[in-house]
Design a protein around this motif. Sequence first.
Motif, PDB file in Angstrom:
ATOM      1  N   ILE A   1       0.847  -1.199   0.000  1.00 13.95           N
ATOM      2  CA  ILE A   1       0.000   0.000   0.000  1.00 13.95           C
ATOM      3  C   ILE A   1       0.879   1.244   0.000  1.00 13.95           C
ATOM      4  O   ILE A   1       1.659   1.463   0.939  1.00 13.95           O
ATOM      5  CB  ILE A   1      -0.931   0.020   1.232  1.00 13.95           C
ATOM      6  N   TRP A   2       0.749   2.025  -1.062  1.00 14.77           N
ATOM      7  CA  TRP A   2       1.419   3.321  -1.146  1.00 14.77           C
ATOM      8  C   TRP A   2       0.442   4.372  -0.620  1.00 14.77           C
ATOM      9  O   TRP A   2      -0.642   4.549  -1.183  1.00 14.77           O
ATOM     10  CB  TRP A   2       1.816   3.620  -2.592  1.00 14.77           C
ATOM     11  N   ASP A   3       0.806   5.029   0.489  1.00 17.66           N
ATOM     12  CA  ASP A   3      -0.124   5.976   1.109  1.00 17.66           C
ATOM     13  C   ASP A   3       0.010   7.394   0.565  1.00 17.66           C
ATOM     14  O   ASP A   3      -0.656   8.323   1.051  1.00 17.66           O
ATOM     15  CB  ASP A   3       0.035   5.983   2.630  1.00 17.66           C
ATOM     16  N   GLY A   4       0.835   7.562  -0.442  1.00 21.67           N
ATOM     17  CA  GLY A   4       1.091   8.880  -1.012  1.00 21.67           C
ATOM     18  C   GLY A   4       2.527   9.299  -0.811  1.00 21.67           C
ATOM     19  O   GLY A   4       3.062  10.095  -1.589  1.00 21.67           O
ATOM     20  N   THR A   5       3.168   8.753   0.221  1.00 25.54           N
ATOM     21  CA  THR A   5       4.567   9.066   0.494  1.00 25.54           C
ATOM     22  C   THR A   5       5.400   7.839   0.844  1.00 25.54           C
ATOM     23  O   THR A   5       6.617   7.837   0.652  1.00 25.54           O
ATOM     24  CB  THR A   5       4.685  10.065   1.664  1.00 25.54           C
ATOM     25  N   THR A   6       4.758   6.791   1.375  1.00 31.44           N
ATOM     26  CA  THR A   6       5.482   5.627   1.886  1.00 31.44           C
ATOM     27  C   THR A   6       4.795   4.349   1.432  1.00 31.44           C
ATOM     28  O   THR A   6       3.565   4.293   1.349  1.00 31.44           O
ATOM     29  CB  THR A   6       5.528   5.657   3.434  1.00 31.44           C
ATOM     30  N   LEU A   7       5.601   3.299   1.172  1.00 30.26           N
ATOM     31  CA  LEU A   7       5.071   1.988   0.812  1.00 30.26           C
ATOM     32  C   LEU A   7       5.035   1.096   2.056  1.00 30.26           C
ATOM     33  O   LEU A   7       6.046   0.937   2.747  1.00 30.26           O
ATOM     34  CB  LEU A   7       5.937   1.347  -0.265  1.00 30.26           C
ATOM     35  N   HIS A   8       3.876   0.526   2.320  1.00 28.11           N
ATOM     36  CA  HIS A   8       3.667  -0.355   3.467  1.00 28.11           C
ATOM     37  C   HIS A   8       3.381  -1.767   2.971  1.00 28.11           C
ATOM     38  O   HIS A   8       2.739  -1.958   1.937  1.00 28.11           O
ATOM     39  CB  HIS A   8       2.473   0.124   4.307  1.00 28.11           C
ATOM     40  N   GLY A   9       3.819  -2.757   3.735  1.00 26.70           N
ATOM     41  CA  GLY A   9       3.557  -4.142   3.386  1.00 26.70           C
ATOM     42  C   GLY A   9       2.765  -4.848   4.471  1.00 26.70           C
ATOM     43  O   GLY A   9       2.993  -4.620   5.665  1.00 26.70           O
TER      44      GLY A   9
ATOM     45  N   SER B   1      -2.396 -10.353  11.502  1.00 28.72           N
ATOM     46  CA  SER B   1      -1.624  -9.961  10.323  1.00 28.72           C
ATOM     47  C   SER B   1      -0.318  -9.339  10.798  1.00 28.72           C
ATOM     48  O   SER B   1      -0.185  -8.928  11.951  1.00 28.72           O
ATOM     49  CB  SER B   1      -2.386  -8.933   9.487  1.00 28.72           C
ATOM     50  N   GLN B   2       0.640  -9.250   9.907  1.00 22.11           N
ATOM     51  CA  GLN B   2       1.936  -8.670  10.256  1.00 22.11           C
ATOM     52  C   GLN B   2       2.275  -7.567   9.264  1.00 22.11           C
ATOM     53  O   GLN B   2       2.369  -7.804   8.063  1.00 22.11           O
ATOM     54  CB  GLN B   2       3.018  -9.753  10.244  1.00 22.11           C
ATOM     55  N   TRP B   3       2.460  -6.340   9.784  1.00 27.53           N
ATOM     56  CA  TRP B   3       2.939  -5.248   8.942  1.00 27.53           C
ATOM     57  C   TRP B   3       4.445  -5.411   8.774  1.00 27.53           C
ATOM     58  O   TRP B   3       5.172  -5.599   9.751  1.00 27.53           O
ATOM     59  CB  TRP B   3       2.596  -3.899   9.560  1.00 27.53           C
ATOM     60  N   VAL B   4       4.908  -5.385   7.540  1.00 28.32           N
ATOM     61  CA  VAL B   4       6.307  -5.678   7.240  1.00 28.32           C
ATOM     62  C   VAL B   4       6.897  -4.577   6.359  1.00 28.32           C
ATOM     63  O   VAL B   4       6.172  -3.837   5.691  1.00 28.32           O
ATOM     64  CB  VAL B   4       6.449  -7.041   6.524  1.00 28.32           C
ATOM     65  N   GLU B   5       8.226  -4.490   6.381  1.00 29.44           N
ATOM     66  CA  GLU B   5       8.930  -3.568   5.494  1.00 29.44           C
ATOM     67  C   GLU B   5       9.095  -4.232   4.131  1.00 29.44           C
ATOM     68  O   GLU B   5       9.712  -5.296   4.031  1.00 29.44           O
ATOM     69  CB  GLU B   5      10.305  -3.216   6.066  1.00 29.44           C
ATOM     70  N   PRO B   6       8.558  -3.646   3.069  1.00 27.30           N
ATOM     71  CA  PRO B   6       8.751  -4.229   1.737  1.00 27.30           C
ATOM     72  C   PRO B   6      10.235  -4.278   1.366  1.00 27.30           C
ATOM     73  O   PRO B   6      11.051  -3.503   1.892  1.00 27.30           O
ATOM     74  CB  PRO B   6       7.973  -3.284   0.814  1.00 27.30           C
ATOM     75  N   ILE B   7      10.572  -5.195   0.477  1.00 25.27           N
ATOM     76  CA  ILE B   7      11.940  -5.315  -0.022  1.00 25.27           C
ATOM     77  C   ILE B   7      11.954  -4.962  -1.500  1.00 25.27           C
ATOM     78  O   ILE B   7      10.936  -5.054  -2.184  1.00 25.27           O
ATOM     79  CB  ILE B   7      12.514  -6.725   0.214  1.00 25.27           C
TER      80      ILE B   7
ATOM     81  N   MET C   1      -3.251   7.407  -3.294  1.00 23.80           N
ATOM     82  CA  MET C   1      -3.072   6.101  -2.664  1.00 23.80           C
ATOM     83  C   MET C   1      -3.160   5.015  -3.721  1.00 23.80           C
ATOM     84  O   MET C   1      -3.994   5.078  -4.629  1.00 23.80           O
ATOM     85  CB  MET C   1      -4.131   5.856  -1.585  1.00 23.80           C
ATOM     86  N   MET C   2      -2.287   3.988  -3.601  1.00 26.37           N
ATOM     87  CA  MET C   2      -2.280   2.869  -4.534  1.00 26.37           C
ATOM     88  C   MET C   2      -2.142   1.576  -3.747  1.00 26.37           C
ATOM     89  O   MET C   2      -1.320   1.481  -2.840  1.00 26.37           O
ATOM     90  CB  MET C   2      -1.101   2.983  -5.515  1.00 26.37           C
ATOM     91  N   VAL C   3      -2.950   0.579  -4.112  1.00 25.26           N
ATOM     92  CA  VAL C   3      -2.980  -0.682  -3.376  1.00 25.26           C
ATOM     93  C   VAL C   3      -2.744  -1.839  -4.333  1.00 25.26           C
ATOM     94  O   VAL C   3      -3.390  -1.938  -5.383  1.00 25.26           O
ATOM     95  CB  VAL C   3      -4.329  -0.873  -2.656  1.00 25.26           C
ATOM     96  N   SER C   4      -1.817  -2.707  -3.962  1.00 18.29           N
ATOM     97  CA  SER C   4      -1.545  -3.969  -4.670  1.00 18.29           C
ATOM     98  C   SER C   4      -1.930  -5.087  -3.713  1.00 18.29           C
ATOM     99  O   SER C   4      -1.347  -5.217  -2.638  1.00 18.29           O
ATOM    100  CB  SER C   4      -0.056  -4.036  -5.031  1.00 18.29           C
ATOM    101  N   PHE C   5      -2.911  -5.918  -4.092  1.00 19.48           N
ATOM    102  CA  PHE C   5      -3.526  -6.855  -3.145  1.00 19.48           C
ATOM    103  C   PHE C   5      -3.731  -8.206  -3.817  1.00 19.48           C
ATOM    104  O   PHE C   5      -4.191  -8.269  -4.961  1.00 19.48           O
ATOM    105  CB  PHE C   5      -4.873  -6.304  -2.681  1.00 19.48           C
ATOM    106  N   ILE C   6      -3.404  -9.267  -3.086  1.00 17.16           N
ATOM    107  CA  ILE C   6      -3.557 -10.605  -3.641  1.00 17.16           C
ATOM    108  C   ILE C   6      -4.073 -11.551  -2.576  1.00 17.16           C
ATOM    109  O   ILE C   6      -3.702 -11.448  -1.399  1.00 17.16           O
ATOM    110  CB  ILE C   6      -2.215 -11.103  -4.234  1.00 17.16           C
TER     111      ILE C   6
END
Length: 523
Positions: free
Chosen positions: A65-73, A237-243, A354-359
């Motif tokens: 999830i890109w919140d406009g400034t940061t990517l969250h996993g 769920s676990q919030w993680v730092e994307p790689i 905001m942009m969301v990539s979801f699977i």
Amino acid sequence: MAPTSPSVYARRGVVCTSHPLAASAGLRILQAGGNAADAAIATAACLPVLEPCSNGLGSDAFALIWDGTTLHGLNGSGRAPAAASADALRERGLTEVPLFGWDAVTVPGMVRAWADVHARFGRLPFADVLAPAIEYAEQGAPVPPMVAWGWGRGVRAAEDRLAAQPDPACAHFAALFGPAPEVGELRAFPAMAATLRAIADSHGEDFYSGDLATRIVAFAEQTGGLLAASDLADHRSQWVEPISARYRDHEVWEIPPNGQGIAALLALTILDGLPAEQVADWHVQVEAVKLALADTHAVVADPDVVDVPAAELLSAAHADRRRALIGDVAVAPDPVDPRASDTVYLCATDDDGMMVSFIQSNFHGFGSQVVVPDTGISLQNRGSGFSLVPGHPNELAGGKRPFHTIIPGFLARGGEAVGPYGVMGGHMQAQGHVQVALHTVDGRLDPQAALDRPRWFWDAATGRVLVEDRADPAVVASLRERGHDVAIAEHPAVFGRGQAIWRTAGGYVAGSESRADGVPMGW
């Protein structure tokens, strides 16, 4: 299969997935004032109803999830029941975790993932976001061609298996999903509608600690499952730092292990050290992916349990060593298990950026074929992703997460978001991520064109390279001359079904490939 439509351009937002009615539900949420997170959840909630052969209410999920400034996993994969053990299965004479029945079931993480994404990023009430899914479940929806094909394939396989090997845990499968529908046939799921309503009213809690959880656990106890009330109640769920890895002047982002996204990054890191004209050679692409998948399957597991050397895998030194192994002829790395996967991918964007990539996914077919009676809940078979090899990093153990094939992707350039993308389909996913990235960065293609380019798939179980019937004959001949065992795929589903949305100066441009039923929905 040739491209059927151009990319879709839209100013305020886009929703893409493999089923057009699910995408339209997400668009409705955007137009009602929701953001991309709301739209993604609404779309995701519709897909177990509209495409149940690919995902169910008992699936797992991942998101970028890109919140406009940061990517969250977000890692929404579940763990093996606490009582599960590799020794117990080996004592039964098994050498691998079964695909079907309770042995294959881990804690379903998808519903919690919906709730957690909504709690952190959602704008509209959760019940409003799930309303379209409840409507489709209650009133029914017509079945499109590709879904009808997958549904029929899954039902026939389940019927054949259960006729030969009856399983009380799967006794309610036929009542929920059979008989297979015809194209255009209306299908409704009243029990699933009631379950979705309970999920909506409780913000997902009923699934893990309420009446739904009680019914899941009671059915497990009655039919030989190990899933306990504490397994469900303890799930988070676990919030993680994307790689990420660089490819040319872009960065490709993935969820870190326990998923296979790191394989796509390693392959791109290998290819980044080669000139574009060499990378355009399918032989070079195949060899890079083979090396990346072999490394990934050797070491990737649940990082909460074992040390996964992610930084070492993506280091320049390791990429240099692997790149040096790519020669003029095909090599055979250690084989991995490319079991077929049934998955849905979606992406959504909004006018705030905001942009969301979801699977989300069952994994194989309809999953474990375990259906909790009178709930519409079909449970995934992600546990079959564990190894029973003693000492393997991914060896089954209670409370451990299995190796996962499902991966959402995200593309950036110079630290600025380009957009979400994904290609569903088992071990095709990492391979598809690589190919779409190459078509986008080196080929400079728009999303629809990049998704619709002919693909290859390396089948690690057989060592065969499958290609589409529209692939360039000269390219296919070159692969054969260089030692590859090449075959034309019988159905385009083996090459995945992807979506992508890229940001433009005037909004967004999106594609949803012609191998699936979906079309981008924008406004």
